[in-house]
Every structure is written in C-alpha cells, then in structure tokens.
Scaffold this motif. Structure first.
Motif, PDB file in Angstrom:
ATOM      1  N   LEU A   1       0.760  -1.364  -0.016  1.00  0.00           N
ATOM      2  CA  LEU A   1      -0.286   0.202  -0.092  1.00  0.00           C
ATOM      3  C   LEU A   1       0.827   1.352   0.083  1.00  0.00           C
ATOM      4  CD1 LEU A   1      -2.952   0.970   0.232  1.00  0.00           C
ATOM      5  CD2 LEU A   1      -2.625   0.930   2.770  1.00  0.00           C
ATOM      6  N   PRO A   2       0.642   1.973  -1.133  1.00  0.00           N
ATOM      7  CA  PRO A   2       1.242   3.486  -0.914  1.00  0.00           C
ATOM      8  C   PRO A   2       1.474   4.091  -0.069  1.00  0.00           C
ATOM      9  CG  PRO A   2       0.492   2.939  -3.072  1.00  0.00           C
ATOM     10  CD  PRO A   2       0.089   2.085  -1.816  1.00  0.00           C
ATOM     11  N   VAL A   3       1.974   4.919   0.688  1.00  0.00           N
ATOM     12  CA  VAL A   3       1.804   5.677   1.740  1.00  0.00           C
ATOM     13  C   VAL A   3       2.519   7.087   1.951  1.00  0.00           C
ATOM     14  CG1 VAL A   3       2.602   5.766   5.014  1.00  0.00           C
ATOM     15  CG2 VAL A   3       1.727   3.625   3.322  1.00  0.00           C
ATOM     16  N   LEU A   4       1.876   7.952   2.108  1.00  0.00           N
ATOM     17  CA  LEU A   4       2.582   9.536   2.434  1.00  0.00           C
ATOM     18  C   LEU A   4       2.065   9.610   3.891  1.00  0.00           C
ATOM     19  CD1 LEU A   4       1.627  12.391   0.179  1.00  0.00           C
ATOM     20  CD2 LEU A   4       1.366  12.587   2.743  1.00  0.00           C
ATOM     21  N   VAL A   5       3.621  10.429   4.285  1.00  0.00           N
ATOM     22  CA  VAL A   5       3.178  10.798   5.391  1.00  0.00           C
ATOM     23  C   VAL A   5       3.626  12.281   5.783  1.00  0.00           C
ATOM     24  CG1 VAL A   5       4.603  10.795   8.334  1.00  0.00           C
ATOM     25  CG2 VAL A   5       4.683   8.750   7.199  1.00  0.00           C
ATOM     26  N   LEU A   6       2.532  13.147   6.755  1.00  0.00           N
ATOM     27  CA  LEU A   6       2.641  14.356   6.767  1.00  0.00           C
ATOM     28  C   LEU A   6       3.054  14.743   7.778  1.00  0.00           C
ATOM     29  CD1 LEU A   6      -1.272  14.953   6.092  1.00  0.00           C
ATOM     30  CD2 LEU A   6       0.590  15.879   4.576  1.00  0.00           C
ATOM     31  N   SER A   7       3.978  15.932   8.212  1.00  0.00           N
ATOM     32  CA  SER A   7       4.357  16.724   9.843  1.00  0.00           C
ATOM     33  C   SER A   7       4.838  17.403   9.968  1.00  0.00           C
ATOM     34  CB  SER A   7       5.837  15.564   9.861  1.00  0.00           C
ATOM     35  OG  SER A   7       6.385  16.290  11.209  1.00  0.00           O
ATOM     36  N   GLY A   8       3.924  18.200  11.654  1.00  0.00           N
ATOM     37  CA  GLY A   8       3.885  19.992  11.080  1.00  0.00           C
ATOM     38  C   GLY A   8       5.692  20.175  11.477  1.00  0.00           C
ATOM     39  N   HIS A   9       6.408  18.780  11.630  1.00  0.00           N
ATOM     40  CA  HIS A   9       8.021  19.310  11.032  1.00  0.00           C
ATOM     41  C   HIS A   9       8.724  18.796  11.033  1.00  0.00           C
ATOM     42  CE1 HIS A   9       6.192  19.886  15.582  1.00  0.00           C
ATOM     43  NE2 HIS A   9       5.714  19.058  15.625  1.00  0.00           N
ATOM     44  N   GLU A  10       8.968  19.980   9.910  1.00  0.00           N
ATOM     45  CA  GLU A  10       9.651  19.509   8.738  1.00  0.00           C
ATOM     46  C   GLU A  10      11.455  19.375   8.879  1.00  0.00           C
ATOM     47  OE1 GLU A  10      12.281  18.136   5.112  1.00  0.00           O
ATOM     48  OE2 GLU A  10       9.598  18.627   5.510  1.00  0.00           O
ATOM     49  N   ARG A  11      11.997  18.112   9.158  1.00  0.00           N
ATOM     50  CA  ARG A  11      13.427  18.488   9.278  1.00  0.00           C
ATOM     51  C   ARG A  11      13.882  16.984   8.447  1.00  0.00           C
ATOM     52  NH1 ARG A  11      11.725  18.570  14.868  1.00  0.00           N
ATOM     53  NH2 ARG A  11      11.957  20.319  15.741  1.00  0.00           N
TER      54      ARG A  11
END
Length: 282
Positions: free
Chosen positions: A235-245
C-alpha cells in the motif's frame, strides 16, 4: 457558523459551481480552526490552498469567458487580481511569522469577498456561458496538477484513499483538496486502531497519515502496514508532519513511507504526491 452553499449562488455552470463550493469549503475550514491546537498549521494550509486553487479556478473561469467572448473579461480579471494580491499578502505575513496571521482576520476578508464576487460579479457572465459549446472544453484544458494529469491520465474518481489524523479540521482540509479534483472514495480514521480496521477490511489505493495521531505515532501504523500480507504491505503511504527536518523525513522513509510532506501543506504538492503514489500502485 460557516458559509452555506445555496442555489442563489449557482452561476448555472456545474464546473464553476463545483470550484466555488471548494473555495467556500476551504474558507469554512478557517472558521472551524479558530482556537484549535493546530490553528496556525490550518491557517497556513488554507492560505496556501486558496492561493493555488483560486489561481486554478480563476484560470478556468477566464478561459471560459475568453471562449465566450465575454465583454467584461478584463474587468473581471481585475477583481481576481485584487483577491490574489490580498491572499498573497496574508500568506507573506504568515511565512514571516506563523503566529502573526489568525483565522479571524482572514475570514473577515474572505467571507465578504467570496459572497460578493459570486453573487454579484460572477452572475454577469451567466447568459454568456450557459450552453456555450466551447466554454467547458476551454476550462478542461486547465489542470490543477499540470503535466502530471495530462501525462498520466489519472482517473481521480477511481482512487480509494484513507486519511488518518486525530485533528478533524485538518483531515477535512485534506478531504476538500482531494474532492476538488474528483476524489470521492475517501475513508477517515482518527486513531491507529480505526485505521488498521479500515486497512484490513476495505480495498485501498493509498494511505495518507499524520505523524502524530493523538498520543500515537503514524510511523507505527506505517510499520504495521509493511509487516502485513503482500497486498497490504504494498500500500503506497504518504506521511504528513508539522515538523520539517531532514531527520524526520529520513525516519518516515525508513519506517516504510513512500512520500513525506510538511505542514502547512501545499494543495498542488499534495495532489502531485497523490499522483505519484497512484503511479506506484498502478
């Protein structure tokens, strides 16, 4: 209370009515974000989405006007330019200081502009555009995702997407952006247990999960997906985060994510990411 769509707001062109409903939905998400723990992320995402989706809508609307030889096109373009300038000003301030622009300030302008523009300015082109054979064809040439949609002929309506986020308002922002290009098969989960139940029992084309889902980690969900049966593990997965590092991006990819995206999100980048995931699933 947010804005509610009514038939008096219809310009008689389904494609443009759909655009207007999307813009209205994005503005309503600002209303619901007031006082939310992630208000700043919601404001940034909505301003970014408004900038991009309004530009897309204005280009489609003006292409249809040009095809109809609408005599007030130049004047109408001027009102679009004024809106764009205001949104860009708000977004510029937000980029400089994410706490410097609040949802209430944005709403004061956006609510009055949208209602006045749709119910007054846009109504002037109704008789020129309704039933015009070349108008819709002109609009269909304008794509939110540019070359990706043209090159891949992505059928957005067939996609089955699961959204996982404990923040209901942000989840609805994602849903609105996806629906704007025709995605209708959208499931939602607010915790990992509910997400696992959907993944186990519903056919899906991709998973979009926030990094932080309440007190749980979206990366644990990604690892669980990859340990599952072959169909699930692919299953293709995209992860979102409020902290870009870079470290966070690397951790997400090591956990098994295919894509990583920071908040506030860009509507165009989200759709491009979804298009890439759809390409992997094909």
């Amino acid at each position: 209370m947010g804005l509610t769509w009514s038939e008096r707001m219809s310009v008689g062109v389904p494609l443009l009515d759909s655009d207007h409903k999307t813009l209205l939905g994005l503005i309503n998400h600002l209303q619901r974000s007031i006082g939310d723990d992630e208000e700043h992320a919601a404001v940034g995402s909505v301003l970014q989405a408004l900038e991009e989706y309004a530009a897309h809508h204005f280009a489609r609307e003006e292409a249809m006007m040009d095809a109809c030889r609408y005599p007030l096109l130049t004047r109408h373009h001027g009102t679009h330019a004024q809106f764009t300038e205001k949104v860009l000003g708000l977004k510029s301030r937000y980029d400089q200081d994410q706490t410097g622009v609040r949802a209430r300030e944005c709403l004061a302008f956006l609510n009055s502009w949208l209602i006045d523009h749709i119910c007054t300015t846009d109504m002037n082109y109704r008789s020129w555009m309704i039933g015009h054979p070349g108008a819709e064809a002109a609009a269909q040439k304008v794509s939110m995702t540019g070359a990706v949609q043209k090159g891949a002929d992505l059928d957005w309506a067939r996609l089955r997407i699961l959204l996982v986020d404990d923040n209901v308002n942000f989840l609805e922002i994602l849903r609105t952006i996806l629906q704007s290009v025709g995605v209708t098969k959208i499931s939602a989960a607010h915790d990992l247990e509910a997400a696992k139940a959907v993944i186990s029992h519903e056919p899906l084309d991709m998973l979009l999960s926030d990094w932080h889902v309440g007190q749980e980690s979206g990366l644990d969900l990604v690892r669980w997906v990859r340990r599952g049966p072959p169909d699930q593990a692919r299953l293709p997965v995209l992860v979102l985060s409020g902290h870009e590092r870079m470290a966070n991006r690397d951790l997400a990819l090591l956990a098994g994510a295919d894509e990583f995206m920071e908040k506030p999100i860009s509507a165009r980048n989200l759709l491009l990411g979804v298009a890439r995931l759809a390409g992997r699933a094909a």
